[in-house]
Design an enzyme around this catalytic site. Structure first.
Site, PDB file in Angstrom:
ATOM      1  N   ASP A   1      21.023  29.234  36.015  1.00 52.03           N
ATOM      2  CA  ASP A   1      19.874  28.792  35.854  1.00 52.03           C
ATOM      3  C   ASP A   1      19.571  30.693  35.168  1.00 52.03           C
ATOM      4  O   ASP A   1      20.086  31.054  34.527  1.00 52.03           O
ATOM      5  CB  ASP A   1      18.997  28.854  37.465  1.00 52.03           C
ATOM      6  CG  ASP A   1      17.362  28.069  36.982  1.00 52.03           C
ATOM      7  OD1 ASP A   1      16.518  28.701  36.376  1.00 52.03           O
ATOM      8  OD2 ASP A   1      17.865  27.322  36.991  1.00 52.03           O
TER       9      ASP A   1
ATOM     10  N   HIS B   1      12.390  30.568  37.564  1.00 55.56           N
ATOM     11  CA  HIS B   1      13.533  29.559  37.770  1.00 55.56           C
ATOM     12  C   HIS B   1      14.326  29.308  38.882  1.00 55.56           C
ATOM     13  O   HIS B   1      14.061  28.627  39.426  1.00 55.56           O
ATOM     14  CB  HIS B   1      13.311  28.641  36.318  1.00 55.56           C
ATOM     15  CG  HIS B   1      13.554  27.396  35.895  1.00 55.56           C
ATOM     16  ND1 HIS B   1      14.743  27.235  36.506  1.00 55.56           N
ATOM     17  CD2 HIS B   1      12.524  26.873  35.974  1.00 55.56           C
ATOM     18  CE1 HIS B   1      14.516  25.893  36.124  1.00 55.56           C
ATOM     19  NE2 HIS B   1      13.583  25.407  35.565  1.00 55.56           N
TER      20      HIS B   1
ATOM     21  N   SER C   1      13.272  20.149  37.682  1.00 57.57           N
ATOM     22  CA  SER C   1      14.306  21.086  37.541  1.00 57.57           C
ATOM     23  C   SER C   1      14.423  21.056  38.961  1.00 57.57           C
ATOM     24  O   SER C   1      15.471  21.905  40.076  1.00 57.57           O
ATOM     25  CB  SER C   1      14.063  22.500  37.014  1.00 57.57           C
ATOM     26  OG  SER C   1      13.641  22.660  35.777  1.00 57.57           O
TER      27      SER C   1
END
EC number: 3.4.21.-
Length: 761
Positions: free
Chosen positions: A164, A241, A544
């Site tokens: 990520d 994220h 996600s």
């Protein structure tokens, strides 16, 4: 040529990309500034490793490149990565003619252009029955876990790999309080970099932290341009994220977390004592957010295989239709072949049909559902008429309460200091600089709102009621209260409107998604640089978020059943999933037309962790099954042999894709009748008897042979059965759905059945 660029059909079937949301290439990320302005980054894939010495493998890669470029120095300057752990290959700067020439080398399987793509909790675990949460968090306390959490020590010996945007290591969710020594099998490391000290920031929780930027930089002349790339040259997370997804999968216990008071509770991951290895391959680029280079992603996979992670959580997606030049799923195949489960996102391109991505049969593909939780905002009109509207986390109205005049934007009125009503069908106008306090936007249910908490979103029906009030009132007013938290009924889970849907457009006989998990308004830690973060936490939505939910569950299953294959664990999830909500309510699919969810919305259903721990039977798969898939998909013997690193021949006659041993049956073109086979492995009591229960799709007759499976001993745990499907439809039909369940009175092992009739003319 057989050994050069693969046939167009093969390339198309190989097309699985590695990052979520958009596939837009960035115009500023070019090879300009490189030694040859016509050079681009290519991945040269050579298949399985021929030997275990990474130094010899890297030397052979340099020799191949030197032979092409006729210069040792040019080969050194051109080389970006050598992939030497999970598979063999390299990334290099090449011209198109050089790429074509090296593709003709007898050892090369494929040459792949590098691509730049864009990146696509409190209540989760109680909702899924993975509880209770400990009441104390000191190292001396004994956590009162039960069931799967208790039986696996909360995953304390498991390692979750997260590919990520990196990690914010100071977050409390990465504390290692109470954790024992790092598992001895761990072969990875932490790498220091900008504002990231490996000794200081890694611990017994965050045991790995690497970063990959060479593929991205090579497309921009090799420069880390601070004006364009607003990020740290280290594993430190600038976008939030990666921190968010890692928290969901394996974050430690953090009590009293919330987002401006919403969703207050204890944040933790699915496997709260698991170890986390972060592989940063995605970077914060101005105007684009998180973007990733496929060459960098390949290297992250390569290292993760070497480091011996148990699961790879990659919140990724692809363009639809999938790009025929992207074969990044190959890296995932090599991970699965080494026993690493790769969990991937279904994508956020729903709710239309055939929007699903990550469709390879070795991937565990996850759709997103809502929780039994919502954050309603109360709208009270001047006539005391009240409406409650619920929005995605990205557009929650967190207050303070406002009371203003109310106007319709299309009316010729002064809007300064007022709340305005707009409809998306009338192309909302810019309100910048007009003094508007807030906006109520009535929109289609399938539209995903933009992250702007000055907007309150509602549907057309409520919007029309508000408009009628404005039209019939001399001085309309409105009071908007801050969102509150509501859990339990009537906030039952639904498949999210944005979650991508099947059927699979690449291999229609392979059901995707496999499973669904919560992915809407999920509270987890983020980077403090994430806009809107509150005390280091934020609510986010997307596949996600649902992907690491399943990743956390997978490492618990791996801890409980260390010898299970990735396919066995996927089967356990699919066959035990909830097809109604945990409270027994129907699961609907959000979108323009609300409907009951079907397998193309949520695969087997909503993941049920406790049931998955004891599935009774599993539909297992190994390398032989994947070979049969490749053969049925049109791969030639030479290509398969190089991927596997050993001589392989496809069976004659060619296997049917309908016979791939998936925990599902999907028949995309049934003309009259067809017979297929499945094999189940008993992982429950040695002596067991299972009976078939059939729910046939509309107009389809399903016949199972035998109808009873008798397991008598440990030596005979594997049995095969056949399923005959016969249609009574006289014209072409859409898909109809049913199921096949094997039950012993304790275990109900259910697989979804999807059938479409096609009549030959």
């Amino acid at each position: 040529m057989e050994n050069s660029f693969l046939s167009s059909k093969l390339v198309f079937l190989l097309a699985i990309a590695l990052v979520l949301f958009l596939n837009t290439e960035l115009s500023f990320l070019t090879a300009e500034g490189a030694s040859d302005s016509n050079s681009k980054v290519y991945i040269v894939y050579l298949g399985q490793r021929e030997h275990d010495d990474p130094e010899l493998l890297t030397a052979s890669h340099h020799q191949m490149l030197e032979s092409l470029l006729q210069s040792k120095e040019d080969a050194h300057n051109s080389m970006i990565y050598s992939y030497q752990h999970g598979f063999s290959g390299f990334a290099a700067l090449l011209t198109s003619s050089q790429a074509k020439k090296i593709s003709e080398h007898p050892e090369v399987i494929h040459v792949i252009p590098n691509r730049i793509l864009k990146l696509k909790t409190t209540r989760i675990w109680d909702h899924l029955g993975l509880s209770p949460i400990p009441t104390s968090f000191s190292s001396s306390s004994s956590a009162k876990a039960k069931g799967l959490l208790h039986n696996t020590s909360m995953g304390s010996e498991a390692i979750i790999g997260v590919v990520d945007s990196g990690i914010w290591p100071e977050s409390k969710v990465f504390n290692d309080q109470g954790l024992g020594p790092i598992p001895k099998r761990w072969r990875g490391k932490c790498r220091s970099g900008e504002k990231f000290n490996a000794t200081m920031h890694c611990n017994k929780k965050l045991i790995g932290a690497k970063y990959y930027q060479s593929g991205l930089l090579a497309m921009n002349g090799g420069k880390f341009n601070r004006i364009i790339i607003r990020d740290f040259k280290s594993n430190r997370d600038a976008t939030g994220h990666g921190t968010h997804t890692a928290t969901i999968a394996g974050g430690s216990f953090v009590p009293n977390a919330s987002f401006y008071g919403l969703a207050r509770g204890t944040v933790r991951g699915g496997a709260p004592r698991a170890r986390i290895a972060s592989y940063k391959a995605c970077w914060n680029v101005v105007g684009w957010g998180g973007i990733c280079s496929s060459a960098d992603m390949w290297k992250a996979y390569d290292d993760a295989i070497h480091d011996q992670v148990d699961v790879l959580s990659v919140s990724i997606g692809a363009s639809i239709p999938e790009d025929s030049e992207r074969v990044d799923f190959i890296a995932a195949f090599h991970a699965v072949a080494k026993g690493i489960t790769v969990v991937a996102a279904a994508g956020n391109d729903g709710s239309g049909a055939q929007t699903i991505c990550n469709v390879a049969p070795w991937l565990l593909t996850v759709a997103a559902t809502t929780l039994d939780r919502s954050f309603p905002t109360k709208i009270t009109l001047g006539n005391n008429q009240t409406f409650f509207v619920s929005n995605l986390a990205e557009s929650l109205f967190t207050g303070p309460e406002i009371s203003t005049g109310l106007a319709f934007l299309d009316d010729d009125v002064d809007v300064k200091g007022k709340t305005i009503l707009e409809f998306d069908s009338t192309h909302p106008s810019s309100i910048a600089g007009r003094g508007v306090v807030a906006v109520i936007l009535a929109k289609k249910p399938d539209d995903r709102p933009a992250p702007d908490n000055s907007y309150i979103f509602t549907d057309y029906e409520i919007g029309t009621h508000i408009l009628q009030y404005i039209r019939t009132t001399r001085s309309p007013t409105v009071r908007i209260s801050a969102a509150t938290t509501l859990t339990g009924q009537p906030a039952t889970p639904k498949v999210a409107a944005f979650s991508s849907r099947g059927p699979n457009s690449v291999s229609p006989a392979i059901l995707k998604p496999d499973i669904a998990a919560p992915g809407v308004s999920i509270l987890a830690a983020v980077s403090p640089l994430d806009p809107g973060a509150f005390n280091g936490f934020k609510l986010h939505s997307g596949t996600s978020m649902s992907t690491p939910v399943v990743s956390g569950i997978i490492v618990l299953l791996k801890s409980l059943h260390p010898k299970w294959s990735p396919a066995a664990m996927r089967s356990a999830l699919v066959t035990t999933a909830w097809r109604t909500s945990p409270s027994g309510e129907p699961i609907f699919a959000q979108g323009s037309n609300k409907k009951l969810a079907d397998p193309f919305d949520y695969g087997g259903g909503l993941v049920n962790p406790e049931k998955a721990a004891k599935p009774g039977l599993v539909y297992d798969m190994g390398i032989k099954d994947y070979i049969n898939y490749m053969c049925s998909a049109g791969y030639n013997d030479s290509s398969i042999s190089r991927v596997l690193g050993k001589k392989t021949k496809c069976p004659i006659p060619k296997p049917s894709m309908l016979d791939i041993n998936l925990p599902s049956i999907t028949i995309p073109n049934l003309e009259k009748e067809v017979t297929l086979t499945r094999t189940v492995t008993n992982v429950g009591p040695i002596k067991s008897v299972y009976r078939a229960v059939i729910e046939s799709p509309l107009g389809i007759t399903l016949t199972v042979n035998p109808t009873i499976l008798v397991f008598k001993s440990a030596a005979k745990r594997v049995l095969t059965f056949s399923v005959k499907a016969k249609t009574s439809h006289k014209v072409n039909s859409g898909y109809f759905f049913g199921s096949l369940t094997w039950t012993d009175g304790v275990h109900d092992v259910t697989i979804p059945v999807s059938v479409k009739t096609t009549i030959s003319m």
